[in-house]
Scaffold this active site. Sequence first.
Site, PDB file in Angstrom:
ATOM      1  N   PHE A 188      22.551  17.928  68.259  1.00  0.00           N
ATOM      2  CA  PHE A 188      22.548  19.291  68.777  1.00  0.00           C
ATOM      3  C   PHE A 188      23.358  20.198  67.867  1.00  0.00           C
ATOM      4  O   PHE A 188      24.174  19.747  67.052  1.00  0.00           O
ATOM      5  CB  PHE A 188      23.119  19.323  70.202  1.00  0.00           C
ATOM      6  N   CYS A 189      23.103  21.498  67.998  1.00  0.00           N
ATOM      7  CA  CYS A 189      23.820  22.509  67.229  1.00  0.00           C
ATOM      8  C   CYS A 189      23.841  23.795  68.047  1.00  0.00           C
ATOM      9  O   CYS A 189      23.416  23.818  69.205  1.00  0.00           O
ATOM     10  CB  CYS A 189      23.181  22.721  65.864  1.00  0.00           C
ATOM     11  N   THR A 190      24.305  24.884  67.464  1.00  0.00           N
ATOM     12  CA  THR A 190      24.514  26.112  68.225  1.00  0.00           C
ATOM     13  C   THR A 190      23.218  26.686  68.780  1.00  0.00           C
ATOM     14  O   THR A 190      23.086  26.915  69.984  1.00  0.00           O
ATOM     15  CB  THR A 190      25.205  27.170  67.349  1.00  0.00           C
ATOM     16  N   ILE A 217      22.844  24.666  71.921  1.00  0.00           N
ATOM     17  CA  ILE A 217      23.885  24.801  72.935  1.00  0.00           C
ATOM     18  C   ILE A 217      23.730  26.111  73.702  1.00  0.00           C
ATOM     19  O   ILE A 217      23.956  26.173  74.912  1.00  0.00           O
ATOM     20  CB  ILE A 217      25.280  24.739  72.272  1.00  0.00           C
TER      21      ILE A 217
END
Length: 323
Positions: A188-190, A217
């Site tokens: 996952f990332c921003t 996120i």
Amino acid sequence: MPDTESSAAPSVRVAALYRFTRFANHTALREPLLAICKANDIRGTLLLASEGINGTIAGSPEGIDAVLAHIRALPDCADVDVKFSAASSMPFHRMKVRLKREIVTMGQPGIDPRYTVGTYVDPAEWNDLIADPETIVIDTRNDYEVAVGTFERAIDPKTATFRDFPDWFRAQRVRLLGEGKAPKVAMFCTGGIRCEKSTAFLKQEGVEEVFHLKGGILKYLETVPEEESLWRGECFVFDQRVTVGHGLAEGSYGLCHACRRPVSDADRASPLFEEGVSCPACHAERTDAQRESYRERQRQELRAARQGLTHVGAVFADGHDDK
């Protein structure tokens, strides 16, 4: 994917967007895009590369709509991924449209998320995936981002930039995945863009079961109720809000204007913190001469603020190419 806005009624609308595509001449797109942003008083940073577009912009809802209509009219950009949130005040000082080699810098040849990418997982299904003890959960963001918040069970690669991720994975692969059939890997990332490349990279490295959080996120915090959330802390964003929390409410962190890292209340209480000059994370990284230069810049910015002006140095170091 339909665009959905935060339930709050923002005075400033923030749009984080990206699209992997192939622009035949991305340099020719810069000036018209910059012109429509300026005409609608939109600020932020947009990156253009031969592989697509990426960035975050802010302004009035009408202005954002006008810019998004322009972007959607670009080649193969009708389905550009957009995530909306709110800001209580303008989070950017100016508008920049930059030409780059990559819209998110990984530095790995042959990575093309249009053709090879991990399996997208909706936020509503993410908890079940990462709660499975057979799933390896990896946070693909940089160390200073992970420090303010991450998911339960997530592995922190402690990378300084996204460019470091491939070397980290290759060095840690056997420890993480073992030597037999690899477990599931969830990343996952921003906002989702770094995972487009990181999952494509793992697939290229021969990892079969690779998943990533659709919308990143930001979409998770927007749509998953806090009482059901496995997110802990806040999420760093690349604008002057610094962090956001559940419901995309503005967070509690400030920003060190020397190193652009987030600072907490505890950081501000440290003797190593000086507004606009240093924080505990960067104090040892700077010389006395550099800190004196920052002090002078801070004095000039405060003087400009008292006069109702924006100092030329008061520009957020946007990090969209590393997001």
